[in-house]
Design an enzyme around this catalytic site. Structure first.
Site, PDB file in Angstrom:
ATOM      1  N   HIS A 242       2.553   9.117 -27.357  1.00 58.80           N
ATOM      2  CA  HIS A 242       3.305   8.823 -28.670  1.00 58.80           C
ATOM      3  C   HIS A 242       4.676   9.942 -28.617  1.00 58.80           C
ATOM      4  O   HIS A 242       5.651   9.556 -28.383  1.00 58.80           O
ATOM      5  CB  HIS A 242       2.704   9.046 -29.841  1.00 58.80           C
ATOM      6  CG  HIS A 242       1.406   7.966 -29.902  1.00 58.80           C
ATOM      7  ND1 HIS A 242       1.295   6.559 -30.301  1.00 58.80           N
ATOM      8  CD2 HIS A 242      -0.137   8.232 -29.845  1.00 58.80           C
ATOM      9  CE1 HIS A 242       0.169   6.211 -30.251  1.00 58.80           C
ATOM     10  NE2 HIS A 242      -0.696   7.171 -30.023  1.00 58.80           N
TER      11      HIS A 242
HETATM   12  O1  RIB Z   1      -0.077   7.890 -34.588  1.00 57.57           O
HETATM   13  C1  RIB Z   1       0.340   8.881 -33.532  1.00 57.57           C
HETATM   14  C2  RIB Z   1       0.669  10.137 -34.143  1.00 57.57           C
HETATM   15  O2  RIB Z   1      -0.129  10.631 -34.724  1.00 57.57           O
HETATM   16  C3  RIB Z   1       0.999  11.067 -32.942  1.00 57.57           C
HETATM   17  O3  RIB Z   1       2.099  11.827 -33.647  1.00 57.57           O
HETATM   18  C4  RIB Z   1      -0.277  11.694 -32.802  1.00 57.57           C
HETATM   19  O4  RIB Z   1       0.052  13.132 -32.358  1.00 57.57           O
HETATM   20  C5  RIB Z   1      -0.465  11.820 -34.189  1.00 57.57           C
HETATM   21  O5  RIB Z   1       0.063  13.042 -34.766  1.00 57.57           O
END
Ligand code: RIB
Ligand code: CA
Length: 313
Positions: A242
């Protein structure tokens, strides 16, 4: 060309760690500071993990600041079920030796934006938006000074990963997200619609491990650990990276496509708390406030990641 100045606001988290490493490995970017926020794990761990990652990159010169211990108006929700108890589960990690900067993260964000010319500093939040929202509330004068906010959060077609309706970062602090999305600051949103297409595979993780460096070994161990949650839930082959999507966008925006649309944040309903109500099909007359990303060239993303991380120790 002068490097682009960025502040990374983060809740490490294995994917946050990879994002920080990618930024520190890229000469096009100058990481002016890293601000930790409570999210994946509580603040004492997120600030410690941020320092661990800087040390792994050989960058003990980077200033790490601790910020908000909890959301603006709600109890903290964490994600140990995804990231493990430490937030960086996977490899065994030594405690950091570099010290935490003395100021509060919110004060650092405000002062940095005030000290730099308008439009010179970009904020890259990759956790809950509490620190950023607190800075905008404390010092509205900085709103016109932020070059851009490039954040990881939200979802439209992918809907939620922590509830059926909401992505984790927005879910944890929807009030903060509403402040940021309504601020008028140029926003680029790396949502799950993009990040769920940035999946690790065996070959991609082997490429990390094949670097033969400590960084490569760490990133491979983190992604091996981190992928369990998504593989079980989505049956996907690997872990969605992500947070590094935000840094990759700053380095090679052509890897992504999206639409400039209106995005509002649900804060009233408990059922859909934290939902990013994205007007992807432009069915309302609400004015566009975000560049909402939808696609990624995942091969190009992993090539960039692997090439850049290989320069780190
Ligand atoms: O949903 C994904 C996000 O939530 C990313 O930033 C992961 O690190 C968590 O913080
Ligand atoms: Ca994160």
């Amino acid at each position: 060309m002068n490097p682009r100045k960025i502040i990374i606001d983060t809740d490490p988290g294995q994917d946050d760690a990879v994002a920080i490493l990618l930024a520190l490995a890229s000469p096009e970017l100058e990481v002016v500071g890293i601000t930790a926020v409570a999210g994946n794990v509580p603040l004492p761990l997120t600030e410690k993990n941020a320092r661990i990652v800087c040390e792994l990159a050989g960058r003990t010169d980077i200033r790490v600041f601790a910020g908000a211990e909890k959301p603006l108006a709600r109890p903290l929700v964490t994600a140990e079920h995804v990231h493990g108890k430490t937030g960086l589960d996977g490899p065994v990690l030594a405690d950091p030796t570099m010290t935490l900067a003395a100021s509060h993260a919110v004060d650092f964000i405000v002062e940095t934006l005030r000290q730099h010319p308008e439009g010179e500093v970009t904020l890259v939040p990759i956790g809950p938006l509490t620190n950023v929202a607190m800075a905008l509330q404390k010092a509205p004068d900085i709103i016109g000074r932020v070059a851009e906010i490039v954040l990881m959060g939200g979802a439209y077609f992918e809907v939620g990963n922590i509830t059926p309706a909401a992505e984790f970062n927005i879910f944890v602090d929807p009030e903060a997200a509403a402040i940021v999305f309504r601020s008028g600051i140029p926003l680029t949103v790396m949502s799950l619609d993009v990040t769920h297409k940035a999946l690790t595979t065996r070959a991609r993780v082997d490429a990390f491990r094949g670097m033969g460096t400590e960084t490569g070994r760490m990133v491979a161990a983190w992604t091996d650990f981190f992928e369990r949650f998504d593989k079980e839930k989505y049956g996907s082959e690997g872990a969605p990276l992500h947070d590094p999507c935000t840094i990759a966008y700053l380095l090679r925006p052509e890897l992504f496509t999206g639409r400039r649309i209106n995005v509002e944040i649900e804060t009233g309903s408990e059922l859909t708390r934290g939902m990013t109500v994205a007007d992807w099909w432009r069915v309302t007359d609400r004015s566009p406030n975000a560049m909402f990303m939808g696609t990624i060239d995942d091969d190009g993303f992993f090539d960039l990641l692997t090439t850049r991380l290989a320069v780190l120790p």
